[in-house]
Design an enzyme around this catalytic site. Sequence first.
Site, PDB file in Angstrom:
ATOM      1  N   SER A   1       5.087 -19.890  27.545  1.00 29.12           N
ATOM      2  CA  SER A   1       3.906 -19.982  28.409  1.00 29.12           C
ATOM      3  C   SER A   1       3.747 -21.433  28.821  1.00 29.12           C
ATOM      4  O   SER A   1       4.241 -22.342  28.133  1.00 29.12           O
ATOM      5  CB  SER A   1       2.656 -19.509  27.656  1.00 29.12           C
ATOM      6  OG  SER A   1       1.470 -19.842  28.354  1.00 29.12           O
TER       7      SER A   1
ATOM      8  N   TYR B   1      -2.903 -19.526  20.502  1.00 23.59           N
ATOM      9  CA  TYR B   1      -1.902 -19.096  21.473  1.00 23.59           C
ATOM     10  C   TYR B   1      -1.009 -20.274  21.863  1.00 23.59           C
ATOM     11  O   TYR B   1       0.221 -20.164  21.886  1.00 23.59           O
ATOM     12  CB  TYR B   1      -2.610 -18.518  22.703  1.00 23.59           C
ATOM     13  CG  TYR B   1      -1.692 -17.911  23.721  1.00 23.59           C
ATOM     14  CD1 TYR B   1      -1.189 -16.628  23.552  1.00 23.59           C
ATOM     15  CD2 TYR B   1      -1.328 -18.613  24.872  1.00 23.59           C
ATOM     16  CE1 TYR B   1      -0.348 -16.059  24.500  1.00 23.59           C
ATOM     17  CE2 TYR B   1      -0.491 -18.057  25.815  1.00 23.59           C
ATOM     18  CZ  TYR B   1      -0.002 -16.777  25.630  1.00 23.59           C
ATOM     19  OH  TYR B   1       0.830 -16.218  26.564  1.00 23.59           O
TER      20      TYR B   1
END
Length: 253
Positions: free
Chosen positions: A144, A157
């Site tokens: 990501s 995350y």
Amino acid sequence: MVGDFKGKVVLVTGGASGIGRAIVERLAARGATLVIADILRKEGEKAAAAAREQGVDARFLPLDVREPDEVRDLVQAIVEAHGQLDCAVNNAGVEHGLQALADVGDEDWDRIQEINLRGVWLCLKHELPQMVRQGRGSIVNLASVAGLVGAPLLGPYAASKHGVVGLTRTAALEYGRMGVRVNAVCPSTIRTEMFQRSLTGRPDLAEKLVRNSPMRRLGEPGEVAEAVIWLCSDAASFVNGHQLAVDGGMTAQ
């Protein structure tokens, strides 16, 4: 359209929905033999059936990437059925609600690391030896932009995705000389079910993200899928250890 995958066996974890489903659809269009692994059984079976309608060999196998035995058995089943594993896309992952780092609960932290980071490591642990035995292979890990820069309110995350980038770089250095390439794709905000869940309680968030994007829009799953497929393909034969941002220019700011 990049890449002919006829005769290639490709594993896609988390292939039942979102970016994973888009990857499966585009690989099927290129003739890949597909193994779709996911914890979502009903959606996974639908994805496999849709791929078979495109004329390719596709099967669904249930998988919880947190379970070492399941990951080991999955790779063994692929090799027993097909004799090879040419490409693996380690895409399975989860999100969490927006929270400042000091407010994150222990259970939430552990869950994100267990699935997003340890799950990728377990997949690599069993995919890499098979590809070494073959003398060839390509692995793409889904990271990501939160694995490239800081991500306020997304601490667990971001930590997990920075970890995925670290695993990717390390595996590329360790296994490149053995004919195995390992790369990562780092999407920004993509229009998926996961993104929709992240909007809970924040109806203004989507508009804000679009406004802050250099391209003034969200990304689409298919745009990420095309980047993944290029990295898997022979067209990227000298690309190894790279983190490809698919972010509309977000990390260029």
